[in-house]
Scaffold this motif. Structure first.
Motif, PDB file in Angstrom:
ATOM      1  N   GLU A 331       0.944  -1.181  -0.101  1.00 51.26           N
ATOM      2  CA  GLU A 331       0.132  -0.101  -0.114  1.00 51.26           C
ATOM      3  C   GLU A 331       0.776   1.431  -0.014  1.00 51.26           C
ATOM      4  O   GLU A 331       0.569   2.168  -0.674  1.00 51.26           O
ATOM      5  N   GLU A 332       1.977   1.178   0.694  1.00 44.11           N
ATOM      6  CA  GLU A 332       2.835   2.277   0.908  1.00 44.11           C
ATOM      7  C   GLU A 332       3.402   2.777  -0.242  1.00 44.11           C
ATOM      8  O   GLU A 332       3.541   3.908  -0.759  1.00 44.11           O
ATOM      9  N   ASP A 336       0.589  -3.544  -6.900  1.00 48.79           N
ATOM     10  CA  ASP A 336      -0.091  -4.582  -6.852  1.00 48.79           C
ATOM     11  C   ASP A 336       0.230  -5.841  -6.911  1.00 48.79           C
ATOM     12  O   ASP A 336       1.313  -5.927  -7.395  1.00 48.79           O
ATOM     13  N   VAL A 337      -0.240  -7.168  -6.632  1.00 54.08           N
ATOM     14  CA  VAL A 337       0.317  -8.345  -6.698  1.00 54.08           C
ATOM     15  C   VAL A 337      -0.669  -9.199  -7.414  1.00 54.08           C
ATOM     16  O   VAL A 337      -1.992  -9.217  -6.791  1.00 54.08           O
ATOM     17  N   GLU A 338      -0.236  -9.925  -8.255  1.00 55.64           N
ATOM     18  CA  GLU A 338      -0.966 -10.767  -9.012  1.00 55.64           C
ATOM     19  C   GLU A 338      -0.387 -12.458  -8.939  1.00 55.64           C
ATOM     20  O   GLU A 338       0.849 -12.398  -9.121  1.00 55.64           O
ATOM     21  N   ILE A 339      -1.270 -13.263  -8.393  1.00 53.12           N
ATOM     22  CA  ILE A 339      -0.640 -14.593  -8.517  1.00 53.12           C
ATOM     23  C   ILE A 339      -1.263 -15.323  -9.417  1.00 53.12           C
ATOM     24  O   ILE A 339      -2.566 -15.609  -9.777  1.00 53.12           O
ATOM     25  N   LYS A 340      -0.386 -15.892 -10.239  1.00 52.47           N
ATOM     26  CA  LYS A 340      -0.770 -16.765 -11.615  1.00 52.47           C
ATOM     27  C   LYS A 340      -0.345 -18.412 -11.251  1.00 52.47           C
ATOM     28  O   LYS A 340       0.830 -18.478 -10.934  1.00 52.47           O
ATOM     29  N   ASN A 362      12.063  -7.485  -1.818  1.00 56.79           N
ATOM     30  CA  ASN A 362      12.861  -7.022  -2.869  1.00 56.79           C
ATOM     31  C   ASN A 362      12.002  -6.163  -4.122  1.00 56.79           C
ATOM     32  O   ASN A 362      12.453  -5.190  -4.314  1.00 56.79           O
ATOM     33  N   SER A 363      11.017  -6.838  -4.424  1.00 63.50           N
ATOM     34  CA  SER A 363      10.198  -6.488  -5.484  1.00 63.50           C
ATOM     35  C   SER A 363       9.528  -5.169  -5.034  1.00 63.50           C
ATOM     36  O   SER A 363       9.570  -4.067  -5.778  1.00 63.50           O
ATOM     37  N   VAL A 364       9.157  -5.077  -3.804  1.00 62.77           N
ATOM     38  CA  VAL A 364       8.594  -3.907  -3.316  1.00 62.77           C
ATOM     39  C   VAL A 364       9.491  -2.606  -3.432  1.00 62.77           C
ATOM     40  O   VAL A 364       9.019  -1.560  -3.810  1.00 62.77           O
ATOM     41  N   ARG A 365      10.595  -3.192  -3.101  1.00 59.79           N
ATOM     42  CA  ARG A 365      11.699  -2.026  -2.795  1.00 59.79           C
ATOM     43  C   ARG A 365      12.036  -1.573  -4.266  1.00 59.79           C
ATOM     44  O   ARG A 365      12.384  -0.311  -4.454  1.00 59.79           O
ATOM     45  N   TYR A 366      12.001  -2.623  -5.223  1.00 55.99           N
ATOM     46  CA  TYR A 366      12.876  -2.054  -6.575  1.00 55.99           C
ATOM     47  C   TYR A 366      11.679  -1.986  -7.657  1.00 55.99           C
ATOM     48  O   TYR A 366      12.205  -1.450  -9.010  1.00 55.99           O
ATOM     49  N   ALA A 367      10.300  -2.201  -7.446  1.00 55.33           N
ATOM     50  CA  ALA A 367       9.581  -2.185  -8.621  1.00 55.33           C
ATOM     51  C   ALA A 367       9.130  -0.674  -8.990  1.00 55.33           C
ATOM     52  O   ALA A 367       9.181   0.196  -7.945  1.00 55.33           O
ATOM     53  N   ASN A 368       8.656  -0.317  -9.952  1.00 60.22           N
ATOM     54  CA  ASN A 368       8.325   1.083 -10.199  1.00 60.22           C
ATOM     55  C   ASN A 368       6.874   1.319  -9.616  1.00 60.22           C
ATOM     56  O   ASN A 368       6.256   0.442  -9.367  1.00 60.22           O
ATOM     57  N   PRO A 369       6.763   2.478  -9.119  1.00 61.96           N
ATOM     58  CA  PRO A 369       5.663   2.678  -8.188  1.00 61.96           C
ATOM     59  C   PRO A 369       4.392   2.535  -9.121  1.00 61.96           C
ATOM     60  O   PRO A 369       4.544   2.806 -10.319  1.00 61.96           O
ATOM     61  N   LYS A 370       3.308   2.142  -8.498  1.00 60.93           N
ATOM     62  CA  LYS A 370       2.014   1.981  -8.937  1.00 60.93           C
ATOM     63  C   LYS A 370       1.920   0.740 -10.033  1.00 60.93           C
ATOM     64  O   LYS A 370       1.147   0.603 -11.005  1.00 60.93           O
ATOM     65  N   SER A 371       3.179   0.003  -9.860  1.00 60.33           N
ATOM     66  CA  SER A 371       3.079  -1.441 -11.131  1.00 60.33           C
ATOM     67  C   SER A 371       2.801  -2.505 -10.066  1.00 60.33           C
ATOM     68  O   SER A 371       2.375  -2.567  -8.967  1.00 60.33           O
ATOM     69  N   SER A 387       8.372 -17.731  -9.214  1.00 63.93           N
ATOM     70  CA  SER A 387       9.014 -16.708  -9.710  1.00 63.93           C
ATOM     71  C   SER A 387       8.299 -15.279  -9.120  1.00 63.93           C
ATOM     72  O   SER A 387       7.057 -15.381  -9.107  1.00 63.93           O
ATOM     73  N   VAL A 388       8.909 -14.299  -8.906  1.00 69.54           N
ATOM     74  CA  VAL A 388       8.544 -12.921  -8.735  1.00 69.54           C
ATOM     75  C   VAL A 388       9.052 -11.870  -9.504  1.00 69.54           C
ATOM     76  O   VAL A 388      10.266 -11.856  -9.576  1.00 69.54           O
ATOM     77  N   SER A 389       8.080 -11.276 -10.597  1.00 65.78           N
ATOM     78  CA  SER A 389       8.516 -10.414 -11.285  1.00 65.78           C
ATOM     79  C   SER A 389       8.088  -9.040 -11.170  1.00 65.78           C
ATOM     80  O   SER A 389       7.067  -8.768 -10.654  1.00 65.78           O
ATOM     81  N   ASN A 390       8.774  -8.000 -11.320  1.00 67.76           N
ATOM     82  CA  ASN A 390       8.290  -6.639 -11.139  1.00 67.76           C
ATOM     83  C   ASN A 390       8.919  -5.840 -12.262  1.00 67.76           C
ATOM     84  O   ASN A 390      10.141  -5.875 -12.808  1.00 67.76           O
ATOM     85  N   GLU A 391       8.228  -4.598 -12.521  1.00 64.35           N
ATOM     86  CA  GLU A 391       8.662  -3.643 -13.483  1.00 64.35           C
ATOM     87  C   GLU A 391      10.004  -2.799 -12.830  1.00 64.35           C
ATOM     88  O   GLU A 391       9.681  -2.502 -11.744  1.00 64.35           O
TER      89      GLU A 391
END
Ligand SMILES: Nc1ncnc2c1ncn2[C@@H]1O[C@H](COP(=O)(O)OP(=O)(O)OP(=O)(O)O)[C@@H](O)[C@H]1O
Ligand SMILES: [Mg+2]
Length: 470
Positions: A331-332, A336-340, A362-371, A387-391
């Motif tokens: 939230e901070e 969003d998180v999607e589980i597939k 890690n993803s929360v720290r390094y993901a582009n905001p609002k992604s 696997s965990v992927s983030n933009e």
């Protein structure tokens, strides 16, 4: 078992081979000589039999018989008793010849060449016997026997056998000595190699075995040995940098604690200030404890410890629980998180949560905001892939391969390095190891993916795990 040198083993093998060869060769030679000596005796007997035969056949009168008797006696004397003659009538009665062959019945009735008749005392004699008819008016059947003393032939054969044995013993001894010397010579490059290896100094990780002038057979061995030294060097360098990292990570909290304690002792402080110092020290101590615990956890995994408290669970359900746990952080940063996908796998849930929390953290720290962060759960015949992927910012491949190393960070000068020590991904790797799995990381098209595999077949997993793919 007693250890023997390769040289002595080889020389024993050479000796065994030469014993075999010389025995076969010697036996062949001896039997050839035996054959040829026997043939020679046969010829000699035949020659004499042919000489006398006309005399016997043409016995017509008592005078002729007398003359034959004299002739045979002369012949026996002339040859020193070496050759003897007998003539028997049909009833095996000696007509001519001495009594040494009293029992003519032992001599076969047909014509032929034989050794001594079995019960005769003249053991070394050879006999040639023929049967023919004498034309003395009655057509009497006579048996004519010629014998020759084979002592000289047997002596030759024995002498030859003795010489053969002596030559063989000498030959075998020579083969043993030469075989030992040759194999020692052949083993010299091995000795040179081992003395080279002995001279390698502890702590000098740049030394290698000199592979020039080595025979082909040893090239591969020396190259493999050098390969081991290369890997040792890498391991040693990792260990060195690991030690430096540990020292570095522990030094900061220790310095802080010392500084705060010194500050606390330097003046009079009120209770509130002292409480604050103690609280801060406690924080540092907790940080140190967490580093030490993480390192212990990883060293257990590295030593081969496997997940034991395993049970069949839906990985999607477990992932949802982990996501709930980090909800405030999401939230901070408006993420969003999607589980597939999903799979039912036999895993240690506690370890799975820990690994996934580190990846999501890690993803929360390094993901582009609002992604959106994507958690993907797939499987193949032997493994489950989580696997965990983030933009986010692309990661350079040189870093990508090292991010799972302990204390490794792309940018260790980032402001959060006090709370983030670069152990999260190493813990993910340890969890994967404990499930006989592995880790992977990619950075493509602005999406960074980190993940782990969990082996379906690891020993502690139930064989009948039902795995489904949605
Ligand atoms: N999703 C990601 N995007 C970009 N870089 C990442 C990502 N995950 C990890 N990294 C890089 O990998 C490094 C190592 O990650 P790791 O989780 O091991 O340590 P950390 O997060 O820095 O510290 P810790 O996990 O101990 O709190 C990070 O410092 C970061 O540089
Ligand atoms: Mg981390």
């Amino acid at each position: 078992m007693k250890k023997t040198s390769i040289s002595s083993r080889l020389s024993v093998m050479f000796v065994l081979c030469s014993v075999l060869m010389l025995s076969v060769y010697g036996l062949y030679l001896r039997s050839s000589l035996d054959d040829s000596l026997t043939k020679q005796m046969h010829n000699e007997l035949e020659f004499r039999a042919n000489l006398i035969a006309p005399w016997v056949s043409s016995r017509a009168s008592p005078e002729a018989w007398k003359r034959l008797d004299n002739k045979l006696t002369n012949l026996v004397e002339a040859e020193g008793g070496r050759v003897k003659y007998w003539i028997f009538d049909a009833d095996s009665t000696v007509l001519l010849g001495d009594n040494s062959l009293s029992d003519a019945s032992q001599i076969p009735s047909t014509s032929g060449f034989t050794r001594t008749p079995s019960d005769s005392e003249l053991s070394s004699d050879r006999y040639l016997y023929t049967t023919f008819t004498s034309f003395d008016g009655e057509n009497t059947t006579l048996r004519f026997v010629v014998s020759i003393d084979s002592t000289a032939y047997v002596g030759t054969l024995n002498e030859f056998t003795r010489t053969l044995i002596l030559i063989s013993i000498l030959g075998i001894s020579l083969v043993a000595l030469l075989g030992f010397a040759i194999s020692r010579m052949g083993m010299r490059p091995v000795q040179r190699l081992s003395s080279q290896a002995e001279k390698l100094e502890a702590g000098n990780y740049d030394q290698r075995l000199d592979t020039t002038n080595l025979p082909n057979e040893l090239q591969a061995l020396a190259a493999s040995f050098n390969g081991v030294l290369d890997r040792q060097k890498v391991a040693w360098q990792q260990l060195e940098s690991f030690n430096a990292d540990v020292a570095h990570e522990l030094r900061t909290p220790l310095t802080n604690m010392i500084g705060q304690t010194q500050f606390g002792l330097s003046h009079k402080h009120d209770i509130a200030e002292l409480e604050e110092i103690l609280g801060s020290n406690l924080e540092e101590l907790e940080r140190m404890t967490s580093i030490v615990n993480d390192m212990l956890f990883m060293s257990h995994a590295q030593a081969g410890e496997r997940a034991t408290q395993t049970s069949d669970v839906s990985l999607k359900k477990e992932a949802l629980k982990t996501v709930e746990y980090i909800e405030p952080l999401l939230e901070e940063r408006a993420l969003d998180v999607e589980i597939k996908g999903d799979a039912i796998a036999c895993i240690d849930c506690r370890l799975f949560h820990r690994a996934l929390a580190n990846l999501l953290g890690n993803s929360v720290r390094y993901a582009n905001p609002k992604s959106t962060i994507l958690v993907s759960i797939t499987m193949d015949a032997s493994d489950v892939f989580v696997s965990v992927s983030n933009e986010g910012e692309p990661i350079d491949p040189t870093h990508l391969n090292r991010l799972f190393e302990r204390f490794y960070r792309v940018d260790s000068s980032r402001g959060d390095s006090r709370t983030h020590h670069g152990l999260g991904l190493s813990i993910v790797k340890a969890v994967a190891l404990m499930h006989k799995g592995d880790v992977f990381a990619t950075s493509r098209d602005g999406v960074n993916t980190f993940g782990l595999t969990l082996s379906i077949n690891h020993p502690n997993q139930m064989e009948n795990s039902i795995l489904t793919k949605k």
